[in-house]
Design a protein around this motif. Structure first.
Motif, short mmCIF file in Angstrom:
data_model
loop_
_atom_site.label_atom_id
_atom_site.label_comp_id
_atom_site.label_asym_id
_atom_site.label_seq_id
_atom_site.Cartn_x
_atom_site.Cartn_y
_atom_site.Cartn_z
N ASP A 339 134.84 30.78 -51.75
CA ASP A 339 133.84 29.72 -51.83
C ASP A 339 133.21 29.41 -50.47
OD1 ASP A 339 133.81 29.47 -54.55
OD2 ASP A 339 135.39 27.95 -54.62
N TRP A 340 134.00 29.44 -49.42
CA TRP A 340 133.40 29.24 -48.09
C TRP A 340 132.38 30.34 -47.80
CZ3 TRP A 340 138.83 27.66 -46.20
CH2 TRP A 340 138.87 26.27 -45.99
N VAL A 341 132.74 31.58 -48.16
CA VAL A 341 131.81 32.68 -47.88
C VAL A 341 130.56 32.53 -48.74
CG1 VAL A 341 131.49 35.20 -47.89
CG2 VAL A 341 133.68 34.22 -47.17
N ARG A 342 130.71 32.10 -50.01
CA ARG A 342 129.53 31.86 -50.86
C ARG A 342 128.63 30.81 -50.22
NH1 ARG A 342 133.37 31.96 -55.35
NH2 ARG A 342 133.11 34.02 -56.31
N ALA A 343 129.23 29.73 -49.70
CA ALA A 343 128.43 28.67 -49.07
C ALA A 343 127.67 29.23 -47.88
CB ALA A 343 129.34 27.52 -48.66
N SER A 344 128.32 30.08 -47.07
CA SER A 344 127.63 30.63 -45.89
C SER A 344 126.50 31.55 -46.33
CB SER A 344 128.62 31.37 -44.99
OG SER A 344 128.95 32.64 -45.51
N ASP A 345 126.70 32.28 -47.43
CA ASP A 345 125.64 33.16 -47.95
C ASP A 345 124.43 32.33 -48.41
OD1 ASP A 345 127.25 35.32 -47.46
OD2 ASP A 345 127.83 35.66 -49.55
N LEU A 346 124.70 31.16 -49.01
CA LEU A 346 123.61 30.30 -49.48
C LEU A 346 122.76 29.80 -48.31
CD1 LEU A 346 125.35 28.15 -52.25
CD2 LEU A 346 123.41 29.71 -52.57
N GLU A 400 138.64 28.66 -37.87
CA GLU A 400 137.48 29.41 -37.37
C GLU A 400 136.37 29.45 -38.42
OE1 GLU A 400 137.00 30.27 -34.41
OE2 GLU A 400 138.83 30.93 -33.42
N ILE A 401 136.75 29.51 -39.70
CA ILE A 401 135.73 29.48 -40.77
C ILE A 401 134.95 28.17 -40.68
CG2 ILE A 401 135.36 29.35 -43.28
CD1 ILE A 401 137.76 31.17 -43.67
N LEU A 402 135.68 27.06 -40.56
CA LEU A 402 135.02 25.74 -40.48
C LEU A 402 134.09 25.70 -39.27
CD1 LEU A 402 138.05 23.38 -41.28
CD2 LEU A 402 136.19 24.05 -42.82
N HIS A 403 134.59 26.22 -38.16
CA HIS A 403 133.82 26.22 -36.91
C HIS A 403 132.51 27.01 -37.06
CE1 HIS A 403 133.67 27.41 -32.38
NE2 HIS A 403 132.82 26.46 -32.67
N GLU A 404 132.62 28.25 -37.58
CA GLU A 404 131.40 29.08 -37.75
C GLU A 404 130.44 28.41 -38.73
OE1 GLU A 404 131.16 31.40 -35.69
OE2 GLU A 404 132.86 32.77 -35.65
N MET A 405 130.99 27.79 -39.78
CA MET A 405 130.13 27.18 -40.80
C MET A 405 129.36 26.00 -40.21
SD MET A 405 129.87 27.81 -44.23
CE MET A 405 131.37 27.67 -45.14
N GLU A 428 128.58 15.24 -48.15
CA GLU A 428 129.43 14.63 -47.13
C GLU A 428 130.78 15.35 -47.05
OE1 GLU A 428 129.47 10.38 -47.30
OE2 GLU A 428 131.28 10.35 -46.06
N GLY A 429 131.22 15.56 -45.81
CA GLY A 429 132.50 16.24 -45.64
C GLY A 429 132.33 17.74 -45.41
N PHE A 430 131.10 18.26 -45.54
CA PHE A 430 130.85 19.67 -45.31
C PHE A 430 131.17 20.01 -43.86
CE2 PHE A 430 128.35 23.50 -44.57
CZ PHE A 430 128.50 24.19 -45.76
N PRO A 431 131.80 21.13 -43.55
CA PRO A 431 132.15 22.25 -44.42
C PRO A 431 133.55 22.20 -45.04
CG PRO A 431 132.38 22.87 -42.12
CD PRO A 431 132.01 21.44 -42.13
N GLY A 432 134.11 21.02 -45.24
CA GLY A 432 135.40 20.93 -45.94
C GLY A 432 135.29 21.62 -47.29
#
Ligand code: HEC
Ligand code: HEC
Ligand code: HEC
Ligand code: HEC
Ligand code: HEC
Ligand code: HEC
Ligand code: HEC
Ligand code: HEC
Length: 447
Positions: A339-346, A400-405, A428-432
């Motif tokens: 899901d994190w990767v999907r969010a970054s793709d969006l 690191e995922i949170l950081h890059e996002m 709110e709370g993104f990228p949580g």
């Protein structure tokens, strides 16, 4: 000629008996069987009448010593068996100062004459053609290889197979020492056979102990994008290997390994060795349920059978309940990373729709941020969970995922605002993880 051979045979036999008798006495008095077997082999190689051995003892003693300690020498497999070929054989060179032809390396085709099963399994694995295609692209394969490549059950599944863009950008003067060193494990040979068995079986000892130890895999399974070696070192399994491994039975016959030989698993135990309920395999995809290396992991074609085979190893040491709980927990982690990767793709898709990123790969820093997010940290978090490296799940993974996002989100909105467009409104709370999922759901509803 005949009598000479017979004489040689008889004298070898007598020497053999004497050596075996001596070895039994030594073993009996010292209790050290291994040393005496090695001693016998060392003495036998020194007395060998094989012309290759005799001459190479002077020219390349290192090779002869290793060969002398091998199961090949002990089982009468000769230098000729792996090296000598007809003059017209692809890749053959004339032996210096002699009237016969040799392969300066030895190819999978030679191993196959005696190890058909291992070669067939290897061909069906991602260590074979898929590893090569990963950088070279499938366009370089001939018809026969293309057919083999397409028949690999776990071969497809992810990523486009044109020549890899990083490979093209860096150029072959660099990649010869980079991509190729690891990915040529599956490169076709001049004789049309595939790959390099010596990637794991270092010549000329071809020792089981060496292949079974995790250091063998660390030649390639290391570094920020696939730190399996580092992860293993911090797992309970790796700790037992490092603190107690010198007591394990590394030379046990293939297919007979039990928890008595090895109270904790190595890479090979979980992925390749015959152990517990699972048979030995050279197809390292045989026991995997996910395509973990992919940006967004999907299930493998025969994942239920594969799970049964992997768990067949775990269950020699852990309970059903322990293993089932572990699998359920690790599956859930994979879904979070997906899901994190999907969010970054969006986020990237929004920029692409508005022409705010170029189409070319790796030409601006934002491409690297997006890539690192899944290629380094997403993968690492997944591998860390499945192979028990908490630090890799956390500080080299999720954090690191949170950081890059956060960087990606800020950069995207800067670009949108600069272009006079509406910035993305992140929950709110993104990228949580909860907010990332909300973000994906909103995007899906908007479609
Ligand atoms: C009379 C000595 C002699 C004999 C017999 C001999 N070799 Fe060699 N071999 C050499 C020498 C010398 C070299 C070259 C080493 C070098 O380049 O430093 C060599 C090189 C090789 C190479 C590497 C070739 C290359 O181009 O890189 C192979 C493989 C090889 N030998 C295999 C064999 C095999 C198999 C046999 C037995 C059928 C054999 N040799 C018999 C002396 C011998
Ligand atoms: C089981 C198969 C096998 C046997 C038996 C074998 N070799 Fe090799 N040999 C190989 C392979 C495979 C390579 C290529 C290794 C590589 O790619 O790193 C090789 C490489 C070589 C090379 C070139 C390596 C270099 O570093 O220059 C020489 C020379 C050689 N072998 C000689 C011999 C001699 C002499 C014998 C017998 C004493 C022998 N080999 C027995 C498989 C074998
Ligand atoms: C002429 C037949 C022959 C060829 C060619 C051959 N091998 Fe073997 N190999 C054997 C035999 C026989 C054994 C011993 C089997 C046993 O112990 O049951 C063996 C054992 C092995 C082992 C296990 C070693 C151990 O300690 O038990 C490995 C690994 C291996 N071979 C790899 C290779 C590779 C890689 C090649 C090609 C570079 C190759 N072999 C070429 C016949 C061959
Ligand atoms: C240190 C060894 C090493 C180097 C260097 C390396 N790779 Fe890999 N690569 C691997 C390993 C190991 C995997 C398997 C990761 C996994 O399944 O966990 C892999 C996976 C991949 C994949 C994903 C699998 C697939 O088939 O789609 C691609 C693509 C890839 N590498 C391309 C490259 C390219 C291009 C280069 C050079 C620019 C490169 N690699 C350099 C070891 C390496
Ligand atoms: C990814 C590493 C890897 C590669 C590549 C590899 N092997 Fe192995 N091989 C192993 C391991 C690990 C074992 C020990 C398995 C066990 O514990 O029984 C092994 C065992 C063997 C054995 C002993 C019998 C058996 O099945 O356990 C043979 C023979 C063998 N390999 C041949 C080959 C040949 C031929 C190739 C090339 C097609 C090859 N191997 C490529 C890792 C590898
Ligand atoms: C010479 C480099 C090299 C060595 C040594 C090596 N691997 Fe690999 N391995 C690769 C590459 C490259 C890939 C990725 C191939 C691809 O997917 O394109 C890979 C992929 C894998 C995979 C994933 C396969 C799949 O279906 O996705 C497993 C599991 C694996 N290796 C286990 C091992 C184990 C266990 C060892 C040691 C016994 C080992 N490897 C040694 C290079 C290597
Ligand atoms: C305790 C068993 C165990 C040990 C030890 C272990 N692994 Fe794994 N490995 C797993 C499991 C379980 C998975 C994930 C399986 C799945 O997808 O269902 C996995 C996944 C992998 C993958 C990912 C393949 C993909 O889908 O991209 C590679 C590569 C790999 N392991 C290599 C190694 C290497 C190299 C070592 C040693 C340094 C090692 N493993 C040690 C159990 C183990
Ligand atoms: C040869 C025996 C053996 C095999 C096979 C084995 N393990 Fe283990 N495992 C152990 C031992 C021993 C420990 C250390 C237990 C401890 O920390 O007290 C351990 C620890 C673990 C832990 C950490 C538990 C904790 O509390 O820290 C996990 C998770 C785990 N194993 C999962 C697996 C999985 C999944 C497999 C199969 C893919 C597997 N193991 C295969 C022996 C094994």
């Amino acid at each position: 000629m005949l009598s000479k051979t017979r004489l040689l045979f008889t004298s070898t036999l007598i020497t053999g008996f004497v050596l075996v008798a001596a070895a039994i006495i030594i073993a009996w008095t010292s209790g050290d069987v291994t040393t005496s077997t090695d001693t016998i082999l060392a003495q036998q190689i020194a007395q060998s009448a094989n012309e290759c051995v005799v001459c190479h003892t002077n020219h390349t003693p290192g090779i002869v010593n290793q060969y002398g300690a091998s199961a090949h020498f002990a089982n009468n497999v000769s230098c000729e068996d792996c090296h000598e070929v007809e003059a017209e054989y692809p890749g053959a060179v004339q032996h210096p100062d002699e009237d016969f032809w040799v392969l300066p390396y030895s190819s999978t085709a030679q191993c196959e004459t005696c190890h058909r099963e291992q070669v067939q399994q290897f061909y069906l694995s991602r260590h074979a053609l898929p590893a090569y295609v990963a950088y070279a692209g499938s366009g370089v394969l001939n018809e026969e290889h293309l057919e083999i490549y397409r028949s690999i059950p776990e071969g497809g599944g992810y990523m486009d197979r044109s020549r890899n863009s990083l490979h093209a950008m860096e150029g072959e003067a660099v990649t010869r020492f980079a991509c190729e060193t690891c990915h040529d494990v599956g490169k076709p040979n001049p004789d049309n056979s595939i790959g390099n068995c010596t990637a794991c079986h270092i010549r000329h000892e071809f020792s089981l102990e060496q292949a079974r130890k995790p250091e063998t895999c660390n030649a390639c399974h290391i570094g920020p994008d696939h730190p399996q070696w580092e992860i293993y070192q911090q797992s309970a399994h790796g700790i037992l290997y490092m603190t107690d491994g010198h007591n394990w039975h590394w030379d046990a016959e293939p297919g007979t390994l039990t928890t008595v030989d090895m109270p904790a698993p190595t890479c090979s135990t979980c992925h390749m060795s015959g152990f517990g309920l699972s048979a030995t395999t050279h197809d390292v995809g045989d026991r995997l349920s996910w395509f973990l290396a992919a940006p967004i992991s999907t299930r493998r074609p025969s994942h239920l059978e594969n799970i049964a085979r992997m768990q067949g190893v775990c269950l020699a040491c852990h309970s059903n309940n322990f293993v089932d709980t572990f699998y359920a927990d690790a599956d859930a982690l994979v879904e979070s990373v997906n899901d994190w990767v999907r969010a970054s793709d969006l986020i990237m898709a929004t920029l692409r729709e508005n022409d705010l990123v170029t189409a070319a790969p790796f030409d601006e820093p934002i491409d690297y941020t997006h890539f690192n997010l899944w290629h380094h940290w997403g993968r690492t978090a997944k591998f860390g969970a499945w192979m028990q490296g908490a630090d890799y799940v956390q500080w080299h993974g999720a954090y690191e995922i949170l950081h890059e996002m956060a960087e990606l989100a800020e950069e995207a909105n800067d670009r949108l605002e600069e272009a006079g467009l509406e910035p993305i409104e992140f929950p709110e709370g993104f990228p949580g993880i909860d907010a990332a999922r909300e973000f994906i759901a909103e995007a899906e509803n908007a479609e």
